[in-house]
Enzyme design. Structure first.
Site, PDB file in Angstrom:
ATOM      1  N   GLU A 119     -20.227   0.005 -12.147  1.00  0.00           N
ATOM      2  CA  GLU A 119     -20.210  -1.555 -12.287  1.00  0.00           C
ATOM      3  C   GLU A 119     -18.692  -1.739 -10.879  1.00  0.00           C
ATOM      4  O   GLU A 119     -18.135  -1.459  -9.824  1.00  0.00           O
ATOM      5  CB  GLU A 119     -18.404  -1.334 -13.703  1.00  0.00           C
ATOM      6  CG  GLU A 119     -20.225  -0.680 -14.474  1.00  0.00           C
ATOM      7  CD  GLU A 119     -18.963   0.121 -15.713  1.00  0.00           C
ATOM      8  OE1 GLU A 119     -19.417  -0.504 -16.953  1.00  0.00           O
ATOM      9  OE2 GLU A 119     -17.505   0.122 -15.989  1.00  0.00           O
ATOM     10  N   CYS A 132     -13.955  -7.543  -7.636  1.00  0.00           N
ATOM     11  CA  CYS A 132     -13.143  -6.002  -7.566  1.00  0.00           C
ATOM     12  C   CYS A 132     -14.949  -5.182  -7.411  1.00  0.00           C
ATOM     13  O   CYS A 132     -15.447  -4.614  -8.388  1.00  0.00           O
ATOM     14  CB  CYS A 132     -12.715  -5.816  -8.659  1.00  0.00           C
ATOM     15  SG  CYS A 132     -11.737  -3.671  -8.781  1.00  0.00           S
ATOM     16  N   CYS A 139     -15.809   9.084  -9.336  1.00  0.00           N
ATOM     17  CA  CYS A 139     -14.726   9.201  -8.758  1.00  0.00           C
ATOM     18  C   CYS A 139     -14.150  11.282  -8.609  1.00  0.00           C
ATOM     19  O   CYS A 139     -14.524  11.503  -9.570  1.00  0.00           O
ATOM     20  CB  CYS A 139     -13.540   9.195  -8.988  1.00  0.00           C
ATOM     21  SG  CYS A 139     -12.147   8.918  -8.193  1.00  0.00           S
ATOM     22  N   CYS A 143      -7.502  11.883 -11.551  1.00  0.00           N
ATOM     23  CA  CYS A 143      -6.471  11.596 -12.006  1.00  0.00           C
ATOM     24  C   CYS A 143      -6.912  11.265 -13.758  1.00  0.00           C
ATOM     25  O   CYS A 143      -7.909  10.756 -14.494  1.00  0.00           O
ATOM     26  CB  CYS A 143      -5.964   9.933 -11.843  1.00  0.00           C
ATOM     27  SG  CYS A 143      -5.451   9.859 -10.102  1.00  0.00           S
ATOM     28  N   CYS A 146      -7.169   8.186 -15.765  1.00  0.00           N
ATOM     29  CA  CYS A 146      -8.372   7.036 -15.868  1.00  0.00           C
ATOM     30  C   CYS A 146      -9.559   7.593 -15.757  1.00  0.00           C
ATOM     31  O   CYS A 146      -9.330   8.259 -15.393  1.00  0.00           O
ATOM     32  CB  CYS A 146      -7.953   7.067 -14.134  1.00  0.00           C
ATOM     33  SG  CYS A 146      -9.439   6.120 -12.704  1.00  0.00           S
ATOM     34  N   CYS A 374      -8.426  -2.236 -14.595  1.00  0.00           N
ATOM     35  CA  CYS A 374      -8.397  -0.808 -13.446  1.00  0.00           C
ATOM     36  C   CYS A 374      -8.478   0.110 -14.126  1.00  0.00           C
ATOM     37  O   CYS A 374      -7.578   0.224 -15.633  1.00  0.00           O
ATOM     38  CB  CYS A 374      -6.798  -1.467 -13.059  1.00  0.00           C
ATOM     39  SG  CYS A 374      -6.498  -2.513 -11.594  1.00  0.00           S
TER      40      CYS A 374
END
Length: 381
Positions: A119, A132, A139, A143, A146, A374
């Site tokens: 995205e 962005c 990823c 974390c 997230c 975010c």
């Protein structure tokens, strides 16, 4: 939704840290954005095509923002298909675009050549447009707060796949598809899916293409580009020596090792002290102010004493304006125990940092209603 206190012993689901993409993935098609101007000419010559056509193709892509070969009328009809196939293969297909903020925030879900999903988000503000972009499909930094990190790493993106997200945004602006009249992309933040410094070579390649003068690249200012990291210290040191004055953003999220080990698992490899020192080295060498990103989580990392500790950690390197703290109201993800701080705790956190002379802002959370803010990019169809 209630949140546990930091003392709560509820175990957090931990995923392993993953630095390398899975083996055996096919590589994306090679595109002119992967190559320097000289490499583009050489590739055409290898294929028996005139090298000088590379500049024409680059002009169509980076300057004219053309994506329809029929509009490339300066290319001979007999060679056009071969030239486009050699240097302008289709890299990604938009599956869906969601809009918020009266159309000035647009999140696009892209399908890559191998079915991987990523995205990107375009955000138009008065006087500037920020893209962005994602640098990995998924990823590997794990974390727990997230959505992207909880999905794991599918693969690294190529330089051209990263660049194409920006070029697609530039096209939409040039074609007046975003409210506010025709415009251009002024800022790029590597804060979409992925850990940019874990895909170092492609990300640096993308930064170079974005900043190369047109028609070799998009002709952006390096000062308009922000590269984010959770703190891969060896790569931060490499970026310091790269000679490109981008802004470095360090996703710190906690000033103490005990909590940061839980929130940002890379901290178990590189401590808060090592990570902040690498950020300070970057600021000292490049004279570019580093941004410290800090997602505010209720009852977890938003205590007043942690604000004091954060101020002390940053001030231990001197107060010569090397750093700025960007507080991010946490954007909750479905089923998560993590939630945003109480506004009064957020205000006190700001007050304490400012009392220690640390410039602090609270980020405008654009796109949270379309899961475009975010930590919310999960790329699901």
């Amino acid at each position: 939704m209630s949140s546990p206190d930091a003392s709560d012993s509820t175990p957090v689901k931990t995923l392993p840290l993953v630095f390398d993409e899975p083996r055996g993935r096919k590589k994306p098609p090679r595109h002119l954005a992967d190559l320097t101007a000289e490499e583009r000419k050489a590739l055409l010559a290898e294929q028996g095509l005139p090298g000088f056509r590379a500049k024409q193709l680059s002009t169509h892509y980076f300057s004219r923002l053309v994506d329809d070969p029929a509009e490339m009328t300066d290319l001979p009809a007999g060679q056009r298909d071969d030239l486009v196939a050699a240097l302008l293969p289709t890299l990604m297909t938009p599956l869906r675009t969601l809009e918020a903020d009266k159309g000035t925030t647009r999140k696009t879900l892209w399908k890559l050549f191998d079915g991987a999903l990523v995205e990107s988000v375009l955000m138009r503000y008065p006087g500037r447009v920020t893209m962005c972009v994602s640098s990995q499909a998924g990823c590997g930094m794990a974390c727990p707060f997230c959505a992207t990190g909880q999905g794991g790493l599918q693969r690294n993106m190529s330089t051209a796949e990263i660049v194409e997200q920006v070029v697609a945004g530039a096209r939409a602006l040039a074609r007046d598809e975003v409210p506010g009249g025709p415009g251009r992309v002024s800022n790029v933040v590597f804060m979409g899916m992925g850990e940019p410094l874990a895909n170092y070579k492609a990300v640096i390649g993308a930064v170079r293409r974005l900043t190369d003068p047109t028609p070799d690249g998009l002709g952006m200012s390096a000062r308009g580009i922000t590269v984010s990291t959770v703190g891969l210290v060896p790569r931060m040191k490499q970026l310091t020596e790269e000679g490109i004055p981008v802004t470095l953003a360090l996703s710190l999220h906690a000033p103490d090792d005990e909590l940061r080990n839980e929130l940002v698992p890379i901290n178990t490899r590189f401590s808060v002290a090592e990570t902040v020192e690498a950020a300070w080295d970057y600021a000292e060498k490049t004279k570019r102010r580093v941004s410290i990103e800090y997602a505010m989580m209720r009852g977890i990392n938003d205590q007043a004493w942690r604000a004091d500790l954060l101020g002390d950690v940053l001030n231990s390197y001197g107060d010569w304006g090397w750093v700025h703290v960007n507080l991010i109201p946490l954007n909750p993800t479905p089923g998560s125990k993590w939630t945003a701080s109480d506004p009064k705790d957020e205000r006190e956190f700001v007050r304490r940092l400012e009392a220690k002379g640390i410039p602090t802002t609270v980020r405008d959370t654009r796109g949270s209603d379309i899961d475009g803010a975010c930590g919310q990019l999960a790329a699901v169809e």
